[in-house]
Motif scaffolding. Sequence first.
Motif, PDB file in Angstrom:
ATOM      1  N   THR A 108     -26.235 -12.874 -39.150  1.00 36.67           N
ATOM      2  CA  THR A 108     -27.651 -13.220 -38.983  1.00 36.67           C
ATOM      3  C   THR A 108     -28.862 -12.538 -38.755  1.00 36.67           C
ATOM      4  OG1 THR A 108     -26.367 -15.391 -38.438  1.00 36.67           O
ATOM      5  CG2 THR A 108     -28.780 -15.416 -37.674  1.00 36.67           C
ATOM      6  N   PHE A 109     -28.324 -11.694 -37.827  1.00 35.21           N
ATOM      7  CA  PHE A 109     -29.571 -10.634 -37.520  1.00 35.21           C
ATOM      8  C   PHE A 109     -29.835  -9.708 -38.882  1.00 35.21           C
ATOM      9  CE2 PHE A 109     -30.433  -6.198 -36.201  1.00 35.21           C
ATOM     10  CZ  PHE A 109     -31.608  -6.598 -35.611  1.00 35.21           C
ATOM     11  N   LYS A 110     -28.724  -9.240 -39.501  1.00 33.02           N
ATOM     12  CA  LYS A 110     -29.093  -8.513 -40.610  1.00 33.02           C
ATOM     13  C   LYS A 110     -29.858  -9.164 -41.698  1.00 33.02           C
ATOM     14  CE  LYS A 110     -25.099  -5.245 -40.255  1.00 33.02           C
ATOM     15  NZ  LYS A 110     -23.693  -4.931 -40.862  1.00 33.02           N
ATOM     16  N   LYS A 111     -29.345 -10.668 -41.817  1.00 33.04           N
ATOM     17  CA  LYS A 111     -29.931 -11.394 -42.777  1.00 33.04           C
ATOM     18  C   LYS A 111     -31.306 -11.658 -42.553  1.00 33.04           C
ATOM     19  CE  LYS A 111     -28.703 -16.261 -44.880  1.00 33.04           C
ATOM     20  NZ  LYS A 111     -27.891 -17.261 -44.793  1.00 33.04           N
ATOM     21  N   TYR A 112     -31.805 -11.713 -41.365  1.00 29.69           N
ATOM     22  CA  TYR A 112     -33.252 -12.280 -41.179  1.00 29.69           C
ATOM     23  C   TYR A 112     -33.933 -10.979 -40.242  1.00 29.69           C
ATOM     24  CZ  TYR A 112     -31.623 -16.618 -42.277  1.00 29.69           C
ATOM     25  OH  TYR A 112     -31.072 -18.021 -42.901  1.00 29.69           O
ATOM     26  N   ALA A 113     -33.550  -9.745 -40.279  1.00 30.86           N
ATOM     27  CA  ALA A 113     -33.950  -8.550 -39.928  1.00 30.86           C
ATOM     28  C   ALA A 113     -35.417  -8.407 -40.190  1.00 30.86           C
ATOM     29  CB  ALA A 113     -33.100  -7.334 -39.991  1.00 30.86           C
ATOM     30  N   ALA A 114     -35.779  -8.797 -41.282  1.00 29.21           N
ATOM     31  CA  ALA A 114     -37.258  -8.253 -41.873  1.00 29.21           C
ATOM     32  C   ALA A 114     -38.195  -9.536 -41.524  1.00 29.21           C
ATOM     33  CB  ALA A 114     -36.887  -7.932 -43.483  1.00 29.21           C
ATOM     34  N   VAL A 136     -38.135 -14.082 -50.077  1.00 33.21           N
ATOM     35  CA  VAL A 136     -39.056 -14.807 -49.486  1.00 33.21           C
ATOM     36  C   VAL A 136     -39.790 -15.504 -50.637  1.00 33.21           C
ATOM     37  CG1 VAL A 136     -41.553 -14.622 -48.328  1.00 33.21           C
ATOM     38  CG2 VAL A 136     -39.719 -13.068 -47.557  1.00 33.21           C
ATOM     39  N   LYS A 137     -40.046 -16.926 -50.360  1.00 33.86           N
ATOM     40  CA  LYS A 137     -40.768 -17.775 -51.491  1.00 33.86           C
ATOM     41  C   LYS A 137     -41.581 -18.632 -50.777  1.00 33.86           C
ATOM     42  CE  LYS A 137     -36.277 -18.181 -54.097  1.00 33.86           C
ATOM     43  NZ  LYS A 137     -35.324 -19.152 -54.725  1.00 33.86           N
ATOM     44  N   GLU A 138     -42.687 -18.897 -51.543  1.00 29.71           N
ATOM     45  CA  GLU A 138     -43.767 -19.878 -51.127  1.00 29.71           C
ATOM     46  C   GLU A 138     -43.183 -21.189 -51.067  1.00 29.71           C
ATOM     47  OE1 GLU A 138     -48.054 -21.312 -53.002  1.00 29.71           O
ATOM     48  OE2 GLU A 138     -47.259 -19.299 -53.176  1.00 29.71           O
ATOM     49  N   ILE A 139     -43.946 -21.973 -50.227  1.00 22.97           N
ATOM     50  CA  ILE A 139     -43.384 -23.324 -50.268  1.00 22.97           C
ATOM     51  C   ILE A 139     -44.205 -24.418 -51.093  1.00 22.97           C
ATOM     52  CG2 ILE A 139     -43.182 -25.614 -48.538  1.00 22.97           C
ATOM     53  CD1 ILE A 139     -42.514 -23.691 -46.143  1.00 22.97           C
ATOM     54  N   ASP A 140     -43.568 -25.076 -52.039  1.00 18.81           N
ATOM     55  CA  ASP A 140     -44.614 -25.799 -52.931  1.00 18.81           C
ATOM     56  C   ASP A 140     -44.595 -27.112 -52.433  1.00 18.81           C
ATOM     57  OD1 ASP A 140     -45.672 -26.597 -54.964  1.00 18.81           O
ATOM     58  OD2 ASP A 140     -43.836 -27.402 -56.187  1.00 18.81           O
ATOM     59  N   ASP A 190     -43.230 -33.368 -45.535  1.00 12.24           N
ATOM     60  CA  ASP A 190     -42.054 -33.088 -44.866  1.00 12.24           C
ATOM     61  C   ASP A 190     -42.111 -32.174 -43.421  1.00 12.24           C
ATOM     62  OD1 ASP A 190     -39.386 -32.514 -44.246  1.00 12.24           O
ATOM     63  OD2 ASP A 190     -38.986 -31.936 -46.137  1.00 12.24           O
ATOM     64  N   PRO A 191     -41.898 -32.629 -42.200  1.00 15.80           N
ATOM     65  CA  PRO A 191     -42.030 -31.972 -41.277  1.00 15.80           C
ATOM     66  C   PRO A 191     -41.354 -30.596 -41.064  1.00 15.80           C
ATOM     67  CG  PRO A 191     -41.906 -34.190 -40.574  1.00 15.80           C
ATOM     68  CD  PRO A 191     -41.530 -34.235 -42.325  1.00 15.80           C
ATOM     69  N   ALA A 192     -40.371 -30.637 -41.953  1.00 16.76           N
ATOM     70  CA  ALA A 192     -39.428 -29.257 -41.790  1.00 16.76           C
ATOM     71  C   ALA A 192     -39.965 -28.312 -42.578  1.00 16.76           C
ATOM     72  CB  ALA A 192     -37.976 -29.699 -42.679  1.00 16.76           C
ATOM     73  N   GLN A 229     -53.302 -23.447 -45.407  1.00 13.49           N
ATOM     74  CA  GLN A 229     -52.446 -22.247 -45.290  1.00 13.49           C
ATOM     75  C   GLN A 229     -51.045 -22.387 -46.055  1.00 13.49           C
ATOM     76  OE1 GLN A 229     -50.906 -20.841 -41.511  1.00 13.49           O
ATOM     77  NE2 GLN A 229     -52.365 -19.278 -41.872  1.00 13.49           N
ATOM     78  N   LYS A 230     -50.795 -21.306 -46.914  1.00 12.60           N
ATOM     79  CA  LYS A 230     -49.331 -21.421 -47.645  1.00 12.60           C
ATOM     80  C   LYS A 230     -48.303 -21.261 -46.559  1.00 12.60           C
ATOM     81  CE  LYS A 230     -51.167 -20.049 -52.000  1.00 12.60           C
ATOM     82  NZ  LYS A 230     -51.206 -18.839 -53.036  1.00 12.60           N
ATOM     83  N   GLY A 231     -47.162 -21.767 -46.860  1.00 14.11           N
ATOM     84  CA  GLY A 231     -46.205 -21.600 -46.099  1.00 14.11           C
ATOM     85  C   GLY A 231     -44.991 -20.905 -46.761  1.00 14.11           C
ATOM     86  N   TYR A 232     -43.724 -20.320 -46.098  1.00 16.20           N
ATOM     87  CA  TYR A 232     -42.953 -19.770 -46.787  1.00 16.20           C
ATOM     88  C   TYR A 232     -41.717 -19.772 -46.156  1.00 16.20           C
ATOM     89  CZ  TYR A 232     -47.048 -16.976 -48.672  1.00 16.20           C
ATOM     90  OH  TYR A 232     -48.284 -16.618 -49.499  1.00 16.20           O
ATOM     91  N   THR A 233     -40.748 -19.421 -47.002  1.00 16.20           N
ATOM     92  CA  THR A 233     -39.177 -19.366 -46.506  1.00 16.20           C
ATOM     93  C   THR A 233     -38.493 -18.089 -46.669  1.00 16.20           C
ATOM     94  OG1 THR A 233     -38.296 -20.210 -48.673  1.00 16.20           O
ATOM     95  CG2 THR A 233     -39.063 -21.893 -46.781  1.00 16.20           C
ATOM     96  N   LEU A 234     -37.694 -17.850 -45.718  1.00 14.30           N
ATOM     97  CA  LEU A 234     -36.932 -16.660 -46.036  1.00 14.30           C
ATOM     98  C   LEU A 234     -35.549 -17.039 -46.187  1.00 14.30           C
ATOM     99  CD1 LEU A 234     -36.276 -13.336 -45.984  1.00 14.30           C
ATOM    100  CD2 LEU A 234     -36.226 -13.633 -43.442  1.00 14.30           C
ATOM    101  N   LEU A 235     -34.693 -17.037 -47.447  1.00 13.23           N
ATOM    102  CA  LEU A 235     -33.589 -17.519 -47.691  1.00 13.23           C
ATOM    103  C   LEU A 235     -33.612 -18.956 -47.315  1.00 13.23           C
ATOM    104  CD1 LEU A 235     -31.347 -14.585 -46.030  1.00 13.23           C
ATOM    105  CD2 LEU A 235     -31.792 -15.013 -48.596  1.00 13.23           C
ATOM    106  N   ASP A 236     -32.645 -19.428 -46.373  1.00 17.89           N
ATOM    107  CA  ASP A 236     -32.716 -20.875 -46.001  1.00 17.89           C
ATOM    108  C   ASP A 236     -33.608 -21.027 -44.971  1.00 17.89           C
ATOM    109  OD1 ASP A 236     -31.135 -19.431 -44.364  1.00 17.89           O
ATOM    110  OD2 ASP A 236     -29.407 -20.905 -44.581  1.00 17.89           O
ATOM    111  N   ARG A 237     -34.492 -20.331 -44.365  1.00 15.06           N
ATOM    112  CA  ARG A 237     -35.222 -20.294 -42.922  1.00 15.06           C
ATOM    113  C   ARG A 237     -36.542 -20.656 -43.333  1.00 15.06           C
ATOM    114  NH1 ARG A 237     -34.391 -16.487 -38.078  1.00 15.06           N
ATOM    115  NH2 ARG A 237     -32.195 -17.516 -38.066  1.00 15.06           N
ATOM    116  N   VAL A 238     -37.129 -21.747 -42.798  1.00 16.61           N
ATOM    117  CA  VAL A 238     -38.743 -21.608 -42.766  1.00 16.61           C
ATOM    118  C   VAL A 238     -39.315 -20.760 -41.655  1.00 16.61           C
ATOM    119  CG1 VAL A 238     -40.878 -23.185 -42.514  1.00 16.61           C
ATOM    120  CG2 VAL A 238     -38.689 -24.166 -43.444  1.00 16.61           C
ATOM    121  N   ILE A 239     -39.995 -19.558 -42.380  1.00 18.82           N
ATOM    122  CA  ILE A 239     -40.566 -18.641 -41.409  1.00 18.82           C
ATOM    123  C   ILE A 239     -42.095 -19.055 -41.149  1.00 18.82           C
ATOM    124  CG2 ILE A 239     -39.090 -16.810 -41.978  1.00 18.82           C
ATOM    125  CD1 ILE A 239     -41.418 -15.702 -43.784  1.00 18.82           C
TER     126      ILE A 239
END
Length: 218
Positions: free
Chosen positions: A104-110, A163-167, A174-176, A199-209
């Motif tokens: 998990t640490f490696k996955k979200y290290a950035a 990293v992807k922009e939330i549409d 959606d509060p999530a 303001q645009k939102g973004y996700t990193l893999l399956d996590r909303v950052i």
Amino acid sequence: MKKTKKDAVTENAARAPQDNLEEQDSSKTTETCGTADNPVADKDDSQSPSESTQKTEALESEIASLSSQLKAAQDALAQSKETALRQLAEQENFKKRKQQELDTFKKYAAEKTILAFLPILDNFSLAFSQQQQEGLSEKEKQITDGFQLIHNQLISILEKLDVKEIDALHTPLDPAFHQAISQRDDDKHPTDTVVEVVQKGYTLLDRVIRPSMVITAS
């Protein structure tokens, strides 16, 4: 002095009772001690019933004691095996948890680094929106095109990092993924539909950052 025949007969007669006594004593001794080949031939080898019962009870008691000791040893062995297996399972679970934490640490290290770049993207987006509203000279347009190229490169790098922009625009709240900061009347969209992305939102893999900051229809 020379013995006469009469004297010899008299001596033999006197010795005969003594010889008989010696023979009787020898016979009794033989009966008591047995022969040389079997010194205990006449000894009674049989045991009384009480002695036999006592020996049997003693053997049974000893067998019961040994059986009890064996069972105790078997129980202790089983307990030791169970403890060892439990400790081994706990150790394996601990290793798995640590491996998951490491993955998990490696996955979200950035994540922190990515979050530091997002305000730069926000500034680019703000500048481009103003560009569309204002007329630009040819020279200003060339400069803006250069910034657009840099912006596209940043987007490409973020996509490679998953990293992807939330549409969010025109989607149900959606509060999530969305953070509503305001509402406004809008007859074209149902209530709680995102009508503007502040303001645009973004996700990193399956996590909303970073959730999208939005305005919804009331």
